[in-house]
Enzyme design. Sequence first.
Site, PDB file in Angstrom:
ATOM      1  N   ASP A  75       0.778  -1.222   0.232  1.00 34.27           N
ATOM      2  CA  ASP A  75       0.053   0.025  -0.007  1.00 34.27           C
ATOM      3  C   ASP A  75       0.884   1.209  -0.026  1.00 34.27           C
ATOM      4  O   ASP A  75       0.520   2.292  -0.407  1.00 34.27           O
ATOM      5  CB  ASP A  75      -0.996   0.114   1.152  1.00 34.27           C
ATOM      6  CG  ASP A  75      -2.216  -1.137   0.898  1.00 34.27           C
ATOM      7  OD1 ASP A  75      -2.306  -1.578   0.099  1.00 34.27           O
ATOM      8  OD2 ASP A  75      -2.910  -1.291   1.896  1.00 34.27           O
ATOM      9  N   ASN A 150      -4.816   9.284   1.284  1.00 33.46           N
ATOM     10  CA  ASN A 150      -5.318   8.968   2.420  1.00 33.46           C
ATOM     11  C   ASN A 150      -5.843   9.745   3.503  1.00 33.46           C
ATOM     12  O   ASN A 150      -6.933   9.791   4.067  1.00 33.46           O
ATOM     13  CB  ASN A 150      -4.206   7.756   3.311  1.00 33.46           C
ATOM     14  CG  ASN A 150      -4.521   6.489   2.841  1.00 33.46           C
ATOM     15  OD1 ASN A 150      -5.407   6.080   2.057  1.00 33.46           O
ATOM     16  ND2 ASN A 150      -3.417   5.395   2.875  1.00 33.46           N
TER      17      ASN A 150
END
Length: 295
Positions: A75, A150
Amino acid sequence: MEVAIFGLNIDPSFSSDLTRFFSLLKERKVKVYIYEPFYKFVRSNCNNQPDVAGTFNTGYDLPDSVSFLISIGGDGTFLKSILSLKRKTIPVVGINLGRLGFLSAISRQEMAEAIDRIIQEEYEIEERSVLQLDFDGVVDLVGDFNYAFNEITVVKADTSSMIKIHTFLNDEYLTTYWADGLIISTPTGSTAYSLSVGGPILSPDSKSMVITPIAPHNLTMRPIVVPDDNKITLKIEGRGLQFLTSLDSRSMPLDFPGEIYIQKADFHVKTLRLPDHSFFSTLRSKLMWGTDQRN
């Protein structure tokens, strides 16, 4: 078909997987552009000489004919691949050579099947929201990309006392957090840092942001979900000289007192998803829901 490949340093134990990956693309006559630092790493460390049409350093270097970008890694690599694209909105798909892999959801065992399905256009495109940070001089601090996929986080810079964060939504006072820090996350980021400190999980299509305190002094301060059309103002005070502000993996020190502004960006990041890799199936798999026999 033309694709871009992004990666960072990978463990040598994955060299055979990488060789197979490039072989699969070549067999299927896929034209490849590769992130230049990754290309140099692969040639020097993985005993691999991939057949490529060219290299790139940012999305601006890629021709418009490139259909999507494949991120090779975990990620963290996926997030950096988005950063490399800047505002070029080609879809991104991740092949997971890391550990958890919420974003890089395709395993190396599924690699061949996934490539074939993508070539056959058996996929869906999701648009995910992005956060924008504004602050006097912020462009000098974070380059030409003051956006986060994010989360945007403010946190104390050292082991000193907690910081004080006055928080406003559309100029209306919400509260003051006495805490180690505060996380403002997108729905995508709700399964990242925010989740680790007790924040809720949001589906990627939720039109919301999550405000999550980090170790608040007052235990009644809980995470809150707010509509993503809010503009968030944070006024930060503390006893030290500086606090840290981070956009995903990029951090920068700012002086006390500081004031930053956060809002949803005017563009989305596109991600490519295979039909049987839904967000909820990924949750079940990655969080191991149902492994308890009582469920």
